[in-house]
Design a protein around this motif. Structure first.
Motif, short mmCIF file in Angstrom:
data_model
loop_
_atom_site.label_atom_id
_atom_site.label_comp_id
_atom_site.label_asym_id
_atom_site.label_seq_id
_atom_site.Cartn_x
_atom_site.Cartn_y
_atom_site.Cartn_z
N TYR A 139 0.84 -1.19 0.00
CA TYR A 139 0.00 0.00 0.00
C TYR A 139 0.88 1.25 0.00
O TYR A 139 2.04 1.21 0.43
CB TYR A 139 -0.89 0.03 1.25
CG TYR A 139 -1.92 -1.09 1.30
CD1 TYR A 139 -3.20 -0.91 0.80
CD2 TYR A 139 -1.60 -2.32 1.86
CE1 TYR A 139 -4.14 -1.94 0.84
CE2 TYR A 139 -2.52 -3.35 1.91
CZ TYR A 139 -3.79 -3.15 1.40
OH TYR A 139 -4.72 -4.17 1.44
N ILE A 140 0.33 2.34 -0.49
CA ILE A 140 1.02 3.62 -0.41
C ILE A 140 0.46 4.36 0.79
O ILE A 140 -0.67 4.85 0.76
CB ILE A 140 0.85 4.45 -1.70
CG1 ILE A 140 1.39 3.67 -2.90
CG2 ILE A 140 1.60 5.78 -1.55
CD1 ILE A 140 2.86 3.29 -2.80
N PHE A 141 1.23 4.41 1.87
CA PHE A 141 0.83 5.14 3.06
C PHE A 141 1.09 6.64 2.84
O PHE A 141 2.12 7.01 2.29
CB PHE A 141 1.62 4.69 4.28
CG PHE A 141 1.17 3.38 4.87
CD1 PHE A 141 0.43 2.46 4.13
CD2 PHE A 141 1.50 3.07 6.18
CE1 PHE A 141 0.03 1.25 4.69
CE2 PHE A 141 1.10 1.86 6.75
CZ PHE A 141 0.35 0.95 6.00
N VAL A 142 0.16 7.46 3.27
CA VAL A 142 0.31 8.91 3.20
C VAL A 142 0.47 9.44 4.63
O VAL A 142 -0.41 9.27 5.46
CB VAL A 142 -0.89 9.58 2.52
CG1 VAL A 142 -0.71 11.10 2.50
CG2 VAL A 142 -1.06 9.05 1.10
N LEU A 143 1.62 10.06 4.90
CA LEU A 143 1.91 10.61 6.22
C LEU A 143 1.69 12.11 6.16
O LEU A 143 2.35 12.82 5.40
CB LEU A 143 3.36 10.31 6.62
CG LEU A 143 3.69 8.92 7.16
CD1 LEU A 143 3.29 7.82 6.18
CD2 LEU A 143 5.17 8.82 7.49
N LYS A 157 4.77 17.52 30.61
CA LYS A 157 4.33 18.02 29.30
C LYS A 157 5.55 18.11 28.38
O LYS A 157 6.56 18.72 28.73
CB LYS A 157 3.66 19.39 29.44
CG LYS A 157 2.27 19.32 30.04
CD LYS A 157 1.57 20.66 29.94
CE LYS A 157 0.12 20.55 30.41
NZ LYS A 157 -0.67 19.67 29.54
N VAL A 158 5.43 17.48 27.21
CA VAL A 158 6.54 17.49 26.26
C VAL A 158 6.00 17.84 24.87
O VAL A 158 4.89 17.45 24.51
CB VAL A 158 7.25 16.12 26.20
CG1 VAL A 158 7.94 15.82 27.52
CG2 VAL A 158 6.27 15.01 25.87
N PRO A 159 6.78 18.60 24.08
CA PRO A 159 6.32 18.94 22.73
C PRO A 159 6.44 17.74 21.80
O PRO A 159 7.37 16.95 21.91
CB PRO A 159 7.28 20.07 22.31
CG PRO A 159 8.52 19.83 23.12
CD PRO A 159 8.07 19.24 24.42
N ALA A 160 5.48 17.61 20.91
CA ALA A 160 5.48 16.49 19.98
C ALA A 160 4.75 16.88 18.71
O ALA A 160 3.88 17.76 18.72
CB ALA A 160 4.82 15.26 20.60
N GLN A 161 5.10 16.24 17.61
CA GLN A 161 4.44 16.47 16.33
C GLN A 161 3.62 15.26 15.98
O GLN A 161 4.12 14.13 15.93
CB GLN A 161 5.46 16.75 15.23
CG GLN A 161 4.82 17.05 13.88
CD GLN A 161 5.82 17.15 12.76
OE1 GLN A 161 6.88 16.53 12.81
NE2 GLN A 161 5.51 17.92 11.73
N MET A 162 2.34 15.47 15.72
CA MET A 162 1.46 14.37 15.36
C MET A 162 1.49 14.14 13.86
O MET A 162 1.41 15.08 13.08
CB MET A 162 0.03 14.65 15.81
CG MET A 162 -0.91 13.44 15.66
SD MET A 162 -1.78 13.40 14.09
CE MET A 162 -3.10 14.57 14.43
N ILE A 163 1.64 12.87 13.47
CA ILE A 163 1.63 12.47 12.07
C ILE A 163 0.41 11.58 11.85
O ILE A 163 0.32 10.49 12.43
CB ILE A 163 2.91 11.70 11.68
CG1 ILE A 163 4.17 12.43 12.17
CG2 ILE A 163 2.94 11.46 10.18
CD1 ILE A 163 4.38 13.79 11.57
N ALA A 164 -0.55 12.04 11.06
CA ALA A 164 -1.71 11.24 10.72
C ALA A 164 -1.37 10.36 9.52
O ALA A 164 -0.69 10.80 8.59
CB ALA A 164 -2.91 12.13 10.40
N ILE A 165 -1.83 9.11 9.54
CA ILE A 165 -1.46 8.15 8.51
C ILE A 165 -2.70 7.62 7.80
O ILE A 165 -3.62 7.12 8.44
CB ILE A 165 -0.68 6.97 9.12
CG1 ILE A 165 0.56 7.48 9.86
CG2 ILE A 165 -0.27 5.97 8.04
CD1 ILE A 165 1.30 6.39 10.63
#
Length: 210
Positions: A139-143, A157-165
């Motif tokens: 499959y071609i996953f899109v991040l 509390k820590v900073p983070a970047q959310m990646i939807a897949i």
């Protein structure tokens, strides 16, 4: 790992060792269930994923899923041809792009991707597409990278970047998989979520001597 807020299991993910396998320089990645809770579902003690990957590109050469409990129907061993892209899983052979990832190798490789969010949310030019083998198909996953947010991890509390897949697989997409990466240079995965399941990082350890 929790399900609907209840702890179900603990897993250890490791870049376990680098060694010659069949005379090929190989990095071994593992994810293994090391403890489970009473009446735990669906994991079992000893459930494990293993990927043998190229140390430089993290492209997999082999991948194995071995579940001992309710997830045993997902058990699989796959071999990846780094020259042609062909993947052999059991008796099936699947033509795939060169560099196609397994689920485990993707977790490590995505840390090096360009995942800066687009300035215009209606024009997501920074979506990253990557070929991933799942079950019997590639499959071609899109991040899709999002802006930095703050998570509470181990009471801090820590900073983070959310990646939807987006996976292109209806069953997987129904789970709305996401991963949160730390914002420092290590880009360590801090949290995963899929459906009612969520996994959070407890600790990290460098097992190699410098």
């Amino acid at each position: 790992v929790t399900s609907a807020g209840q702890e179900t299991a603990k897993f250890v993910l490791q870049a376990k060792e680098r060694k010659l396998i069949q005379n090929i320089d190989t990095l071994v990645l593992t994810a293994k269930a090391t403890s489970i809770t009473t009446n735990n579902k669906p994991f079992a003690l000893g459930d494990a994923l293993t990927a043998r990957v190229n140390p430089d590109t993290l492209a997999p050469m082999a991948f194995e899923m071995k579940f001992l409990g309710q997830l045993a129907s997902f058990n699989q061993t796959a071999a990846f041809d780094l020259r042609t892209g062909a993947i052999t899983a059991g008796t099936a052979k699947v033509d795939s792009p060169v560099g196609t990832h397994s689920l485990l190798s993707l977790i490590y490789a995505m840390r090096s991707f360009n995942l800066k969010p687009s300035k215009d949310s209606t024009n997501p030019v920074n979506d990253t597409r990557v070929a991933v083998f799942w079950s019997d198909k590639t499959y071609i996953f899109v991040l899709r990278p999002n802006d930095v947010e703050f998570l509470t991890i181990n009471g801090e509390k820590v900073p983070a970047q959310m990646i939807a897949i987006k996976t292109g697989n209806p069953q997987l997409d129904a789970l709305a998989p996401k991963v949160w990466l730390s914002t420092d240079d290590s880009r360590v995965p801090l949290r995963f979520s899929a459906g009612t399941f969520q996994a959070e990082l407890i600790s990290t350890t460098n097992i190699f001597n410098n």
